[in-house]
Design a protein around this motif. Structure first.
Motif, PDB file in Angstrom:
ATOM      1  N   TRP A  77     -43.796  21.756  72.671  1.00 45.34           N
ATOM      2  CA  TRP A  77     -44.113  22.138  71.296  1.00 45.34           C
ATOM      3  C   TRP A  77     -44.735  23.529  71.253  1.00 45.34           C
ATOM      4  O   TRP A  77     -44.417  24.339  70.372  1.00 45.34           O
ATOM      5  CB  TRP A  77     -45.067  21.126  70.650  1.00 45.34           C
ATOM      6  N   ASN A 103     -43.574  26.974  69.160  1.00 44.80           N
ATOM      7  CA  ASN A 103     -44.359  27.891  68.338  1.00 44.80           C
ATOM      8  C   ASN A 103     -44.351  29.300  68.910  1.00 44.80           C
ATOM      9  O   ASN A 103     -44.481  30.277  68.168  1.00 44.80           O
ATOM     10  CB  ASN A 103     -45.795  27.380  68.190  1.00 44.80           C
ATOM     11  N   VAL A 156     -41.454  30.904  67.362  1.00 44.28           N
ATOM     12  CA  VAL A 156     -41.807  31.367  66.017  1.00 44.28           C
ATOM     13  C   VAL A 156     -42.530  32.712  66.105  1.00 44.28           C
ATOM     14  O   VAL A 156     -42.233  33.658  65.356  1.00 44.28           O
ATOM     15  CB  VAL A 156     -42.691  30.331  65.295  1.00 44.28           C
ATOM     16  N   ILE A 196     -46.847  31.240  59.397  1.00 43.79           N
ATOM     17  CA  ILE A 196     -46.288  29.944  59.809  1.00 43.79           C
ATOM     18  C   ILE A 196     -46.821  29.543  61.175  1.00 43.79           C
ATOM     19  O   ILE A 196     -47.178  28.378  61.404  1.00 43.79           O
ATOM     20  CB  ILE A 196     -44.748  30.013  59.817  1.00 43.79           C
ATOM     21  N   PHE A 197     -46.885  30.495  62.101  1.00 43.05           N
ATOM     22  CA  PHE A 197     -47.426  30.204  63.438  1.00 43.05           C
ATOM     23  C   PHE A 197     -48.825  29.626  63.321  1.00 43.05           C
ATOM     24  O   PHE A 197     -49.163  28.620  63.964  1.00 43.05           O
ATOM     25  CB  PHE A 197     -47.448  31.479  64.280  1.00 43.05           C
ATOM     26  N   SER A 212     -50.301  28.122  60.766  1.00 37.48           N
ATOM     27  CA  SER A 212     -50.276  26.798  60.145  1.00 37.48           C
ATOM     28  C   SER A 212     -49.778  25.745  61.123  1.00 37.48           C
ATOM     29  O   SER A 212     -50.326  24.641  61.203  1.00 37.48           O
ATOM     30  CB  SER A 212     -49.389  26.838  58.896  1.00 37.48           C
ATOM     31  N   ASN A 213     -48.733  26.091  61.884  1.00 37.71           N
ATOM     32  CA  ASN A 213     -48.208  25.171  62.895  1.00 37.71           C
ATOM     33  C   ASN A 213     -49.273  24.805  63.923  1.00 37.71           C
ATOM     34  O   ASN A 213     -49.438  23.631  64.278  1.00 37.71           O
ATOM     35  CB  ASN A 213     -47.021  25.812  63.626  1.00 37.71           C
ATOM     36  N   GLU A 234     -51.926  22.358  62.717  1.00 38.11           N
ATOM     37  CA  GLU A 234     -51.476  20.967  62.714  1.00 38.11           C
ATOM     38  C   GLU A 234     -51.405  20.404  64.130  1.00 38.11           C
ATOM     39  O   GLU A 234     -51.733  19.235  64.363  1.00 38.11           O
ATOM     40  CB  GLU A 234     -50.118  20.845  62.031  1.00 38.11           C
ATOM     41  N   PHE A 235     -51.006  21.223  65.089  1.00 35.65           N
ATOM     42  CA  PHE A 235     -50.935  20.786  66.476  1.00 35.65           C
ATOM     43  C   PHE A 235     -52.312  20.333  66.962  1.00 35.65           C
ATOM     44  O   PHE A 235     -52.453  19.290  67.610  1.00 35.65           O
ATOM     45  CB  PHE A 235     -50.413  21.922  67.355  1.00 35.65           C
ATOM     46  N   ARG A 246     -53.238  32.363  58.340  1.00 34.48           N
ATOM     47  CA  ARG A 246     -52.442  31.724  57.289  1.00 34.48           C
ATOM     48  C   ARG A 246     -52.556  32.516  55.988  1.00 34.48           C
ATOM     49  O   ARG A 246     -51.651  32.496  55.152  1.00 34.48           O
ATOM     50  CB  ARG A 246     -52.907  30.288  57.050  1.00 34.48           C
ATOM     51  N   GLY A 258     -37.297  22.172  67.837  1.00 36.53           N
ATOM     52  CA  GLY A 258     -38.670  22.102  68.307  1.00 36.53           C
ATOM     53  C   GLY A 258     -38.825  21.586  69.722  1.00 36.53           C
ATOM     54  O   GLY A 258     -38.501  22.266  70.690  1.00 36.53           O
TER      55      GLY A 258
END
Length: 720
Positions: A35, A39, A42, A62-63, A65-66, A69-70, A322, A593
């Motif tokens: 995962w 990223n 990305v 986006i990176f 935000s990703n 969440e990770f 973000r 992904g």
């Protein structure tokens, strides 16, 4: 020449087949490290100077935000299992404690790289385009005066300084909030004290220097300043009579994964609402601080938040990129991807792209395979449900809702249908991660309108994408169905790549009717003809198809497997693909992904190729294709090849029947896999390499741009 990216280090081994024909225990890549590699891809788009500048800014956002969440879900879950003594080695054979250490190490490297891309490359490029992110010291007196007035009028009333002293314990720091750690001194006693100020998330993170109250994205000459920078320059207003010594920004990430024991919950809605409240108070899993923070302040935060040293990420300001989404939204067309126009599917025969055709009449003529966002969602799926709600001959509508937008026309159509006296069933998945509260609100709104709302089967998330419309016609009732790979979400349908099938096929209609009955009632022994449904038959059905390809290869028939998914980690499916490779079957996997497959390993997977595509649209569709001799079989649907999808979710794949749809989808897969198409390639050691230019340095084909242009040409031909 081909560009390569900085590689994430993986365990130093390459598996081989066992002498007895079995597989070694080291045949899988680690899912969590995979995962992080996703990223990193990305981030590589943000690093690409050939990409449109504001799209690079968007990928930086986006990176961030990703990665948030990770940490909130994957890292938090791993820490929880380790603390509870429940963690076991991963399928890749990595010890849980070692795995956590590796994840944190790689995350540190990626976040530093992320910050460096913004500071050293994107920020100067923005300045060259007259888009400036300024510090307070860079402003002239007129700009400072404007911001002072705005601060006192709009920001100061919102702020709440929280002191820390014997009478005031260290305050709770909410997850993902940006904060200022402030040191103030009492001029009488000389004593220094700590206070915390939360940067309010109700205000824009980046504000216009000249028009700070403006809510619209500026266009040409743009000067922005971060909200925390403005606040830090006005701290004396918050601590009158005290001396402000220093201040630093910091940010905490908390465990925000949900744990709901459905078997013990009499009311799932109430249980989930309680858990959402608890989520706000989950334990910290990451502390981000500015790299010039006073060591004493850093030590205080580490102690009070109870985080380990390796969970502290020291980064250059600004934290939380973000917020760059403000810049990404600036209206400078030349710095964005060219404007996209989604066209109505030619199979719907609409004369204008903005006007919906009679969807029911088109579906009676033939199956319609949609490919979003190239095919308009609003004039196909949305129109299908809106027309069903308005059609007096429609007697019932059944619909799954996993995620939808805040102003969803899909929900509005269901409400209209119920108010018109139609029988309407909505299966709302209120456990859709990070959309739980929105889905609870939708469920209550639907119930108030008279829609029958159900929440699926205890212990399973309903992730399948299904619509069923029952219409009374001259020859009796006819079922109109939609089954897709993406959510019924009009906004994301504009930038998620997905397939959907509109059909009146009797077998599909019967299957979907049975599945809805299983979800809303009691039907554990339901069987299906054209669908593969998790958790009962989807994994076994796909493995049976893979085994059939092995038999075909041995019989001298055409044999090939093509799988396109978001993620593939399921060991049983991967082992079936390894067996196919050993039998000589060509296996192609397209994954956006996570990927646990090791391709190209001699004796194990030399006939497996893995490719990844990232770009303007989020590749979200799931496709499973099998050569099957001269009679190819293709499924589309909602399932990724992960344990949660195959064992803990209700997923559905539908087998396509129309030969031209099957042929077109196989041709598209070949276009994705063509050496002349830009993509990332995965090697046997688990490293991804970007292939986007040829030997002469010329750009390879961008598949998404190609599909946009192809649909534009098709639409022009139809209009002519």
């Amino acid at each position: 020449m081909r560009a390569t990216i900085d590689r994430i280090e993986l365990p130093d081994f390459v598996p081989a087949a066992q002498p007895d024909g079995g597989f070694s225990g080291e045949r899988f890549l680690d899912r969590e490290l995979s995962w992080l590699q996703f990223n990193a891809r990305v981030l590589e788009l943000a690093e690409d100077p050939q990409l449109f500048l504001l799209e690079r800014v968007n990928f930086l956002s986006i990176f961030g935000s990703n990665l948030d969440e990770f940490f909130m879900v994957r890292v938090a879950g791993l820490k929880r299992r380790i603390a509870a003594g429940m963690a076991v080695p991963s399928a890749a054979g990595i010890n849980p404690v070692d795995q956590l250490e590796m994840l944190l190490q790689q995350a540190h490297e990626l976040q530093k790289r992320h910050a460096a891309v913004f500071k050293d490359h994107v920020l100067p490029a923005l300045a060259d385009q007259n888009i400036h992110v300024k510090k307070w010291r860079d402003l002239d007196e007129t700009q400072k005066a404007t911001l002072r007035e705005w601060f006192m009028d709009q920001v100061f009333p919102v702020l709440t300084p929280l002191a820390v002293d014997p009478a005031h314990p260290f305050p709770y720091i909410s997850g993902l909030s940006l904060n200022l750690a402030v040191i103030v001194r009492n001029p009488v006693s000389g004593k220094e004290l700590f206070a915390r100020i939360k940067v309010p998330d109700v205000l824009p993170r980046l504000v216009s220097v000249d028009q700070p109250g403006s809510r619209t994205a500026p266009t040409r000459e743009v000067s922005l300043i971060s909200l925390e920078d403005v606040i830090s320059e006005h701290l004396d207003n918050l601590f009158p009579g005290m001396e402000v010594v220093e201040n630093y920004s910091f940010r905490v990430t908390r465990n925000e994964d949900l744990e709901v024991e459905e078997d013990d919950a009499e009311n799932l809605l109430q249980a989930l609402e309680k858990e959402l409240l608890r989520r706000r108070f989950g334990p910290p899993v990451r502390l981000e601080i500015v790299d010039d923070m006073n060591p004493a302040v850093k030590a205080l935060l580490i102690r009070e938040l109870n985080v380990d040293e390796d969970e502290v990420f020291s980064l250059p300001a600004p934290l939380d990129l973000r917020g760059l989404s403000v810049i990404a939204g600036i209206d400078r067309p030349e710095l964005h991807y060219p404007k996209q126009i989604a066209h109505t599917s030619r199979d719907l025969n609409a004369s204008e792209t903005s006007k919906a055709a009679d969807v029911f009449a088109a579906m009676r003529r033939r199956d319609i395979l949609l490919h979003h966002p190239y095919d308009s969602f609003s004039t196909s799926v949305q129109a299908f449900l809106e027309q069903a709600a308005a059609d007096p001959h429609v007697v019932a509508i059944k619909q799954t809702l996993y995620r939808t937008s805040g102003d969803s026309p899909i929900v509005d159509a269901l409400i209209d249908a119920a108010e018109a006296g139609k029988q309407v069933l909505a299966l709302v998945e209120i456990k859709a991660r990070f959309d739980e509260q929105a889905n609870i609100d939708w469920a209550r709104k639907l119930e108030q309108a008279g829609v029958h709302v159900v929440y699926g089967i205890v212990g399973l998330k309903t992730h399948s994408k299904l619509s069923l419309v029952v219409r009374r016609e001259s020859k009796g009732l006819r079922r109109y169905c939609h089954i897709g790979t993406g959510n019924y979400h009009p906004r994301t349908a504009r930038y998620y790549e997905d397939f959907g099938l509109l059909t009146t096929d009797e077998q599909v209609g019967e299957d979907i009717s049975r599945l809805f009955n299983q979800l809303s009632g009691y039907a554990p022994k339901t069987t299906f003809k054209r669908l593969l449904v998790a958790p009962r038959s989807l994994r076994s059905g796909l493995i049976d198809r893979i085994e059939k390809e092995i038999e075909n290869k041995k019989a001298g028939l055409k044999a090939r497997v093509v799988i396109k998914v978001n993620s593939i980690v399921d060991e049983a499916v991967i082992d079936a693909l390894y067996r196919a490779s050993q039998a000589g079957v060509q296996v192609d996997v397209i994954v956006r992904g996570i990927c646990a497959i090791r391709p190209g390993v001699p004796g194990l997977s030399e006939n497996i190729r893995v490719r990844s595509f990232l770009g303007r649209f989020l590749e979200h569709s799931r496709v499973f294709a099998f050569a099957n001799g001269d009679d190819p079989i293709v499924y589309i649907g909602s399932a990724d090849m992960m344990h949660r999808n195959l064992d803990r979710r209700v997923e559905a794949l539908v087998r396509l029947a129309n030969k031209s749809d099957i042929s077109g989808l196989l041709d598209l897969a070949n276009r994705y896999l063509d050496p002349g198409t830009a993509s990332w390639h995965l090697d046997s050691e688990g490293n991804w390499t970007r292939h986007h230019v040829d030997a002469d340095g010329k750009p390879l084909l961008d598949i998404q741009s190609y599909l946009l242009q192809s649909r534009e040409r098709q639409s022009g031909a139809v209009r002519r």
